[in-house]
Scaffold this motif. Sequence first.
Motif, PDB file in Angstrom:
ATOM      1  N   LEU A 117       0.814  -1.214   0.000  1.00  0.00           N
ATOM      2  CA  LEU A 117       0.000   0.000   0.000  1.00  0.00           C
ATOM      3  C   LEU A 117       0.849   1.266   0.000  1.00  0.00           C
ATOM      4  CD1 LEU A 117      -1.923  -2.276   1.063  1.00  0.00           C
ATOM      5  CD2 LEU A 117      -3.007  -0.512   2.476  1.00  0.00           C
ATOM      6  N   SER A 118       0.332   2.286  -0.669  1.00  0.00           N
ATOM      7  CA  SER A 118       0.879   3.630  -0.521  1.00  0.00           C
ATOM      8  C   SER A 118       0.366   4.214   0.795  1.00  0.00           C
ATOM      9  CB  SER A 118       0.414   4.524  -1.678  1.00  0.00           C
ATOM     10  OG  SER A 118      -0.981   4.809  -1.551  1.00  0.00           O
ATOM     11  N   ALA A 119       0.908   5.356   1.194  1.00  0.00           N
ATOM     12  CA  ALA A 119       0.308   6.084   2.312  1.00  0.00           C
ATOM     13  C   ALA A 119      -1.085   6.547   1.891  1.00  0.00           C
ATOM     14  CB  ALA A 119       1.174   7.278   2.686  1.00  0.00           C
ATOM     15  N   SER A 120      -2.018   6.557   2.834  1.00  0.00           N
ATOM     16  CA  SER A 120      -3.381   6.988   2.505  1.00  0.00           C
ATOM     17  C   SER A 120      -3.505   8.503   2.639  1.00  0.00           C
ATOM     18  CB  SER A 120      -4.396   6.302   3.421  1.00  0.00           C
ATOM     19  OG  SER A 120      -4.200   6.679   4.772  1.00  0.00           O
ATOM     20  N   ALA A 121      -4.475   9.055   1.911  1.00  0.00           N
ATOM     21  CA  ALA A 121      -4.725  10.502   1.932  1.00  0.00           C
ATOM     22  C   ALA A 121      -6.223  10.742   2.025  1.00  0.00           C
ATOM     23  CB  ALA A 121      -4.168  11.157   0.671  1.00  0.00           C
ATOM     24  N   PRO A 122      -6.649  11.761   2.771  1.00  0.00           N
ATOM     25  CA  PRO A 122      -8.088  12.010   2.919  1.00  0.00           C
ATOM     26  C   PRO A 122      -8.717  12.515   1.629  1.00  0.00           C
ATOM     27  CG  PRO A 122      -6.817  13.765   3.949  1.00  0.00           C
ATOM     28  CD  PRO A 122      -5.833  12.710   3.547  1.00  0.00           C
ATOM     29  N   ILE A 123      -9.975  12.141   1.429  1.00  0.00           N
ATOM     30  CA  ILE A 123     -10.776  12.677   0.329  1.00  0.00           C
ATOM     31  C   ILE A 123     -11.692  13.741   0.919  1.00  0.00           C
ATOM     32  CG2 ILE A 123     -12.429  12.172  -1.505  1.00  0.00           C
ATOM     33  CD1 ILE A 123     -11.483   9.289  -1.471  1.00  0.00           C
ATOM     34  N   ARG A 124     -11.657  14.936   0.363  1.00  0.00           N
ATOM     35  CA  ARG A 124     -12.509  16.022   0.840  1.00  0.00           C
ATOM     36  C   ARG A 124     -13.841  15.988   0.092  1.00  0.00           C
ATOM     37  NH1 ARG A 124      -9.665  16.796   5.336  1.00  0.00           N
ATOM     38  NH2 ARG A 124      -7.485  17.358   4.896  1.00  0.00           N
ATOM     39  N   PHE A 125     -14.935  16.097   0.822  1.00  0.00           N
ATOM     40  CA  PHE A 125     -16.253  16.067   0.189  1.00  0.00           C
ATOM     41  C   PHE A 125     -17.260  16.747   1.101  1.00  0.00           C
ATOM     42  CE2 PHE A 125     -15.387  12.194   2.538  1.00  0.00           C
ATOM     43  CZ  PHE A 125     -16.470  12.095   3.395  1.00  0.00           C
ATOM     44  N   ALA A 126     -18.307  17.298   0.489  1.00  0.00           N
ATOM     45  CA  ALA A 126     -19.375  17.955   1.242  1.00  0.00           C
ATOM     46  C   ALA A 126     -20.644  17.124   1.281  1.00  0.00           C
ATOM     47  CB  ALA A 126     -19.674  19.324   0.632  1.00  0.00           C
ATOM     48  N   GLY A 141      -7.997   2.373  -3.443  1.00  0.00           N
ATOM     49  CA  GLY A 141      -8.430   1.614  -2.289  1.00  0.00           C
ATOM     50  C   GLY A 141      -9.034   2.607  -1.318  1.00  0.00           C
ATOM     51  N   LEU A 142     -10.053   2.209  -0.574  1.00  0.00           N
ATOM     52  CA  LEU A 142     -10.744   3.143   0.314  1.00  0.00           C
ATOM     53  C   LEU A 142     -10.739   2.643   1.748  1.00  0.00           C
ATOM     54  CD1 LEU A 142     -13.989   4.309  -1.555  1.00  0.00           C
ATOM     55  CD2 LEU A 142     -11.760   5.437  -1.451  1.00  0.00           C
ATOM     56  N   ILE A 143     -10.637   3.598   2.675  1.00  0.00           N
ATOM     57  CA  ILE A 143     -10.812   3.342   4.102  1.00  0.00           C
ATOM     58  C   ILE A 143     -11.944   4.238   4.575  1.00  0.00           C
ATOM     59  CG2 ILE A 143      -9.755   3.324   6.389  1.00  0.00           C
ATOM     60  CD1 ILE A 143      -7.003   3.426   4.906  1.00  0.00           C
ATOM     61  N   LEU A 144     -13.003   3.640   5.095  1.00  0.00           N
ATOM     62  CA  LEU A 144     -14.146   4.379   5.629  1.00  0.00           C
ATOM     63  C   LEU A 144     -14.138   4.245   7.148  1.00  0.00           C
ATOM     64  CD1 LEU A 144     -16.961   5.797   5.394  1.00  0.00           C
ATOM     65  CD2 LEU A 144     -17.939   3.498   5.200  1.00  0.00           C
ATOM     66  N   GLU A 145     -14.217   5.374   7.853  1.00  0.00           N
ATOM     67  CA  GLU A 145     -14.225   5.369   9.314  1.00  0.00           C
ATOM     68  C   GLU A 145     -15.300   6.307   9.842  1.00  0.00           C
ATOM     69  OE1 GLU A 145      -9.978   4.754  11.153  1.00  0.00           O
ATOM     70  OE2 GLU A 145      -9.810   6.262   9.560  1.00  0.00           O
ATOM     71  N   TRP A 146     -15.989   5.847  10.883  1.00  0.00           N
ATOM     72  CA  TRP A 146     -16.980   6.691  11.560  1.00  0.00           C
ATOM     73  C   TRP A 146     -17.328   6.089  12.919  1.00  0.00           C
ATOM     74  CZ3 TRP A 146     -22.099   5.551  13.013  1.00  0.00           C
ATOM     75  CH2 TRP A 146     -22.814   6.633  13.536  1.00  0.00           C
ATOM     76  N   ARG A 184     -22.119  13.216   7.726  1.00  0.00           N
ATOM     77  CA  ARG A 184     -21.144  14.200   7.272  1.00  0.00           C
ATOM     78  C   ARG A 184     -19.858  14.121   8.081  1.00  0.00           C
ATOM     79  NH1 ARG A 184     -23.754  19.936   8.155  1.00  0.00           N
ATOM     80  NH2 ARG A 184     -21.690  20.551   7.386  1.00  0.00           N
ATOM     81  N   ASP A 185     -19.891  13.378   9.197  1.00  0.00           N
ATOM     82  CA  ASP A 185     -18.705  13.229  10.037  1.00  0.00           C
ATOM     83  C   ASP A 185     -17.843  12.024   9.637  1.00  0.00           C
ATOM     84  OD1 ASP A 185     -19.422  15.433  11.635  1.00  0.00           O
ATOM     85  OD2 ASP A 185     -20.758  14.175  12.832  1.00  0.00           O
ATOM     86  N   ALA A 186     -18.261  11.305   8.616  1.00  0.00           N
ATOM     87  CA  ALA A 186     -17.470  10.157   8.168  1.00  0.00           C
ATOM     88  C   ALA A 186     -16.124  10.630   7.613  1.00  0.00           C
ATOM     89  CB  ALA A 186     -18.223   9.382   7.099  1.00  0.00           C
ATOM     90  N   THR A 187     -15.112   9.791   7.786  1.00  0.00           N
ATOM     91  CA  THR A 187     -13.792  10.042   7.215  1.00  0.00           C
ATOM     92  C   THR A 187     -13.525   8.987   6.148  1.00  0.00           C
ATOM     93  OG1 THR A 187     -12.934  10.972   9.275  1.00  0.00           O
ATOM     94  CG2 THR A 187     -11.319  10.171   7.681  1.00  0.00           C
ATOM     95  N   VAL A 188     -13.123   9.426   4.971  1.00  0.00           N
ATOM     96  CA  VAL A 188     -12.789   8.504   3.888  1.00  0.00           C
ATOM     97  C   VAL A 188     -11.396   8.847   3.382  1.00  0.00           C
ATOM     98  CG1 VAL A 188     -13.427   7.590   1.630  1.00  0.00           C
ATOM     99  CG2 VAL A 188     -15.219   8.282   3.241  1.00  0.00           C
ATOM    100  N   ARG A 189     -10.545   7.839   3.343  1.00  0.00           N
ATOM    101  CA  ARG A 189      -9.181   8.010   2.854  1.00  0.00           C
ATOM    102  C   ARG A 189      -8.960   7.069   1.679  1.00  0.00           C
ATOM    103  NH1 ARG A 189      -6.135  10.784   6.608  1.00  0.00           N
ATOM    104  NH2 ARG A 189      -4.192  10.058   5.665  1.00  0.00           N
ATOM    105  N   ARG A 190      -8.076   7.472   0.780  1.00  0.00           N
ATOM    106  CA  ARG A 190      -7.768   6.629  -0.371  1.00  0.00           C
ATOM    107  C   ARG A 190      -6.284   6.282  -0.395  1.00  0.00           C
ATOM    108  NH1 ARG A 190      -9.932   9.659  -5.071  1.00  0.00           N
ATOM    109  NH2 ARG A 190      -9.548  11.823  -4.531  1.00  0.00           N
TER     110      ARG A 190
END
Length: 200
Positions: A117-126, A141-146, A184-190
């Motif tokens: 894996l590469s380092a993950s980075a956040p996806i910004r979204f409204a 690849g996605l990481i979903l956290e809440w 809207r408080d979910a965090t998603v990283r790719r």
Amino acid sequence: MNTPVAGASENSSGLPDDAGGWLLPAARAAIAAHLGEPVETPETPAWARRPAACFVTLTTGGSSHPALRGCIGTLAAWRPLAEDVCANAVAAATHDPRFPAVTSAELAGLRVEVSVLSASAPIRFASQHQLVSRLRPGIDGLILEWDGYRGTFLPQVWDQIPDPTEFLNRLKQKAGLAPSWWSRDATVRRYTVTAWQEEP
């Protein structure tokens, strides 16, 4: 022999292009040793002593009709890649809660895949719609956290779930959430992966 995995990104891991020639035998040897089989442990190259995160995926049934047999990995680089791949290989074979532990009789029929894996980075979204529009099928690849829930899909999962909305909904389910859930408080990283797979 080993082959790059279709759907994985081009090699952005900083590893040699032929790293699979060491990673795949090392993963297989770790499983065999755990099962009490005689193995020859390959010498660890310098690049494998650097920290990196990986997933090890085990399948059966060949390339035409592969069936998942175990998949365990690490999302952040905190130990040498050589240790990570061996530990995750054993965990995929023995501690994936979806399957019984692999036996010695199954070892020859397993196909090993290693994804670095590469380092993950956040996806910004409204909004959820905006998030879906920013996904890159076949790449992310996605990481979903809440609120204590977390799930991840490797980029290879796009091969089975090519629609971005369905991909996200299935990831919610993997994290233990309903497909219709949204916050809207979910965090998603790719992240991306560089992957190698044993030839059938």
